[in-house]
Design an enzyme around this catalytic site. Structure first.
Site, PDB file in Angstrom:
ATOM      1  N   HIS A 151      -4.676  -7.086  -6.993  1.00 32.86           N
ATOM      2  CA  HIS A 151      -6.072  -6.700  -6.241  1.00 32.86           C
ATOM      3  C   HIS A 151      -6.658  -7.804  -5.691  1.00 32.86           C
ATOM      4  O   HIS A 151      -7.620  -8.551  -6.284  1.00 32.86           O
ATOM      5  CB  HIS A 151      -6.924  -6.110  -7.637  1.00 32.86           C
ATOM      6  CG  HIS A 151      -7.954  -5.141  -7.353  1.00 32.86           C
ATOM      7  ND1 HIS A 151      -8.344  -4.746  -5.952  1.00 32.86           N
ATOM      8  CD2 HIS A 151      -9.112  -4.540  -7.910  1.00 32.86           C
ATOM      9  CE1 HIS A 151      -9.549  -4.262  -5.916  1.00 32.86           C
ATOM     10  NE2 HIS A 151      -9.650  -4.007  -7.326  1.00 32.86           N
ATOM     11  N   ASP A 199     -10.352  -7.131 -18.383  1.00 33.61           N
ATOM     12  CA  ASP A 199     -10.194  -5.721 -17.790  1.00 33.61           C
ATOM     13  C   ASP A 199      -9.690  -4.690 -18.551  1.00 33.61           C
ATOM     14  O   ASP A 199      -9.331  -5.229 -19.592  1.00 33.61           O
ATOM     15  CB  ASP A 199      -9.300  -6.024 -16.545  1.00 33.61           C
ATOM     16  CG  ASP A 199      -9.260  -4.936 -15.522  1.00 33.61           C
ATOM     17  OD1 ASP A 199     -10.245  -4.055 -15.631  1.00 33.61           O
ATOM     18  OD2 ASP A 199      -8.257  -4.741 -14.810  1.00 33.61           O
ATOM     19  N   GLN A 252     -10.734  -7.874  -5.005  1.00 34.75           N
ATOM     20  CA  GLN A 252     -11.238  -8.050  -6.319  1.00 34.75           C
ATOM     21  C   GLN A 252     -11.330  -9.736  -6.736  1.00 34.75           C
ATOM     22  O   GLN A 252     -12.281 -10.546  -6.861  1.00 34.75           O
ATOM     23  CB  GLN A 252     -10.541  -7.668  -7.370  1.00 34.75           C
ATOM     24  CG  GLN A 252     -11.355  -7.663  -8.841  1.00 34.75           C
ATOM     25  CD  GLN A 252     -12.967  -7.077  -8.646  1.00 34.75           C
ATOM     26  OE1 GLN A 252     -12.985  -6.011  -8.438  1.00 34.75           O
ATOM     27  NE2 GLN A 252     -13.834  -7.700  -9.184  1.00 34.75           N
ATOM     28  N   ARG A 309      -5.673   1.823  -1.186  1.00 35.80           N
ATOM     29  CA  ARG A 309      -5.264   1.734  -2.719  1.00 35.80           C
ATOM     30  C   ARG A 309      -4.343   2.521  -3.052  1.00 35.80           C
ATOM     31  O   ARG A 309      -4.279   3.886  -2.925  1.00 35.80           O
ATOM     32  CB  ARG A 309      -6.716   2.055  -3.248  1.00 35.80           C
ATOM     33  CG  ARG A 309      -6.552   2.272  -4.899  1.00 35.80           C
ATOM     34  CD  ARG A 309      -7.682   2.312  -5.699  1.00 35.80           C
ATOM     35  NE  ARG A 309      -8.317   1.051  -5.710  1.00 35.80           N
ATOM     36  CZ  ARG A 309      -9.306   0.785  -6.401  1.00 35.80           C
ATOM     37  NH1 ARG A 309      -9.956   1.556  -7.169  1.00 35.80           N
ATOM     38  NH2 ARG A 309      -9.940  -0.491  -6.383  1.00 35.80           N
ATOM     39  N   ARG A 350     -18.385  -8.054  -4.049  1.00 36.36           N
ATOM     40  CA  ARG A 350     -17.202  -7.334  -3.411  1.00 36.36           C
ATOM     41  C   ARG A 350     -17.555  -6.993  -1.821  1.00 36.36           C
ATOM     42  O   ARG A 350     -16.792  -7.196  -0.849  1.00 36.36           O
ATOM     43  CB  ARG A 350     -16.882  -5.910  -4.019  1.00 36.36           C
ATOM     44  CG  ARG A 350     -16.246  -6.134  -5.344  1.00 36.36           C
ATOM     45  CD  ARG A 350     -14.768  -6.571  -5.314  1.00 36.36           C
ATOM     46  NE  ARG A 350     -14.042  -5.647  -4.469  1.00 36.36           N
ATOM     47  CZ  ARG A 350     -13.467  -4.522  -4.955  1.00 36.36           C
ATOM     48  NH1 ARG A 350     -13.505  -4.429  -6.239  1.00 36.36           N
ATOM     49  NH2 ARG A 350     -12.571  -4.060  -4.098  1.00 36.36           N
ATOM     50  N   CYS A 404     -13.874  -6.942 -13.699  1.00 30.67           N
ATOM     51  CA  CYS A 404     -14.024  -6.277 -12.360  1.00 30.67           C
ATOM     52  C   CYS A 404     -14.539  -4.882 -12.381  1.00 30.67           C
ATOM     53  O   CYS A 404     -15.064  -4.589 -11.409  1.00 30.67           O
ATOM     54  CB  CYS A 404     -12.407  -6.091 -11.747  1.00 30.67           C
ATOM     55  SG  CYS A 404     -11.416  -4.925 -12.833  1.00 30.67           S
TER      56      CYS A 404
HETATM   57  N1   CP Z   1     -13.279  -3.202  -9.331  1.00 30.01           N
HETATM   58  C1   CP Z   1     -12.763  -2.128  -8.727  1.00 30.01           C
HETATM   59  O1   CP Z   1     -11.957  -2.101  -7.900  1.00 30.01           O
HETATM   60  O2   CP Z   1     -13.426  -0.893  -8.755  1.00 30.01           O
HETATM   61  P1   CP Z   1     -13.085   0.372  -8.400  1.00 30.01           P
HETATM   62  O3   CP Z   1     -11.836   0.804  -9.035  1.00 30.01           O
HETATM   63  O4   CP Z   1     -14.314   1.176  -8.645  1.00 30.01           O
HETATM   64  O5   CP Z   1     -13.029   0.322  -6.939  1.00 30.01           O
HETATM   65  N1  NVA Z   2      -6.637  -2.889 -13.782  1.00 31.21           N
HETATM   66  C1  NVA Z   2      -7.244  -1.721 -13.214  1.00 31.21           C
HETATM   67  C2  NVA Z   2      -8.462  -2.101 -12.172  1.00 31.21           C
HETATM   68  C3  NVA Z   2      -9.607  -1.317 -11.684  1.00 31.21           C
HETATM   69  C4  NVA Z   2     -10.350  -1.803 -10.650  1.00 31.21           C
HETATM   70  C5  NVA Z   2      -6.406  -0.527 -12.569  1.00 31.21           C
HETATM   71  O1  NVA Z   2      -5.673  -0.849 -11.884  1.00 31.21           O
HETATM   72  O2  NVA Z   2      -6.930   0.549 -13.056  1.00 31.21           O
END
Ligand code: CP
Ligand code: NVA
Length: 307
Positions: A129, A224, A132, A102, A292, A264
């Protein structure tokens, strides 16, 4: 190398195969547990940002299938800071059988994959993502049987989650509509990829400003956060611009009666999504979060070439 950096790197039939496998693994898990297909395998979980779902679901996916996971926090390896990404990739490749990362900049997960000799999975970047999106598609399939012919409406910030959702939606035969404020549009590269995927599948992408027009005839309403990780300094500005894009009971009532509402998570309740909708009868946010786990088992199985 079997990296999983974006859904659009795969063909629609490859994505559908992974989703079919996810359905099988989910069923297997609930009737007596998964087979230990990941025995002897360790997945490194590299995080530059916080996480609940991605961190725990990947860890549990590995454990349920006989493997193990190693969490590496932002403070630990300092990807690209303490050590170059190329060096981290080559060192870790000798210790583990796969990596999930990430990252802030999408280029960083591409760089990791470029130098890694084990599979690399994008666990969220500033661009996309994809994990997701796999769980999202799985959830929609469970509800409607398939994505073919559905209208999927995304309301809010045209962010990483929106990009992956748009790509997987049109790949699997749904029309995709997004309503977002001016100044918060998708990148050209995301739109160009979407256009080319939609052309191949014969589906339609519509870009709107009006959330009410976007949800008309929608089978799915998705939203989101207005401020993604890494954009925190823009929070106040965004909170002034995005309120007309809130998913609330009025907006949901303008869609079909069987519409499902997705997010998400993490949700900023009563900002992009009101409590009554998040906890109401149209919401699938928790089954979506749980998916997930199952979608990622299937992605991992394909990356490891064990199913
Ligand atoms: N939806 C998602 O990726 O959640 P987290 O940021 O908690 O991993
Ligand atoms: N769009 C959000 C998604 C978190 C899972 C971010 O990038 O923070």
């Amino acid at each position: 190398m079997n990296h999983f950096l974006d859904v659009a790197d795969y063909s629609p039939s490859e994505i559908q195969d992974i989703l079919d496998l996810a359905i099988k693994l989910k069923k297997e898990y609930f009737v007596g547990g998964n087979k230990p297909l990941f025995k002897g395998k360790v997945l490194a979980l590299i995080f530059q940002k916080p996480s609940l779902r991605t961190r725990v679901s990947f860890d549990m996916a590995m454990r349920h299938m006989g493997g193990d996971a190693l969490y590496l926090s932002p403070a630990e390896i300092g990807l690209g800071k303490r050590e170059s990404i190329a060096d981290v990739a080559r060192v870790l490749s000798g210790y583990v059988q796969g990596m999930m990362a990430r990252v802030f900049e999408h280029e960083h997960v591409i760089e990791l994959a470029r130098w890694s000799s084990v599979p690399v999975i994008n666990g969220l970047s500033d661009f996309s993502h994809p994990c997701q999106a796999m769980a999202d598609a799985l959830t929609i399939i469970e509800k409607f049987g398939s994505l073919k012919g559905l209208n999927i409406a995304y309301v809010g910030d045209a962010n990483n989650v929106a990009v992956s959702l748009m790509h997987i939606s049109v790949m699997l035969g749904a029309n995709f509509t997004i309503a977002n404020p001016e100044g918060y549009d998708m990148t050209k590269v995301a739109m160009d990829t979407g256009a080319s995927l939609a052309k191949t599948s014969g589906t339609k992408i519509t870009y709107l400003r009006d959330p009410h027009a976007a949800v008309k005839d929608a089978h799915v309403i998705y939203t989101d956060t207005w401020t993604s990780m890494g954009q925190e300094e823009e929070t106040a500005k965004r909170e002034a611009v995005f309120p007309p894009y809130q998913v609330n009971s009025r907006l949901v009532s303008e869609a079909g009666k069987d519409v499902i509402v997705m997010h998400c998570l993490p949700a900023h309740r009563n900002q992009e999504l009101t409590d009554d909708v998040a906890d109401g009868s149209h919401s699938v946010i928790f089954p979506q979060a749980h998916n997930r786990l199952h979608a990622q088992k299937a992605v991992l199985a394909r990356m490891f070439e064990v199913a």
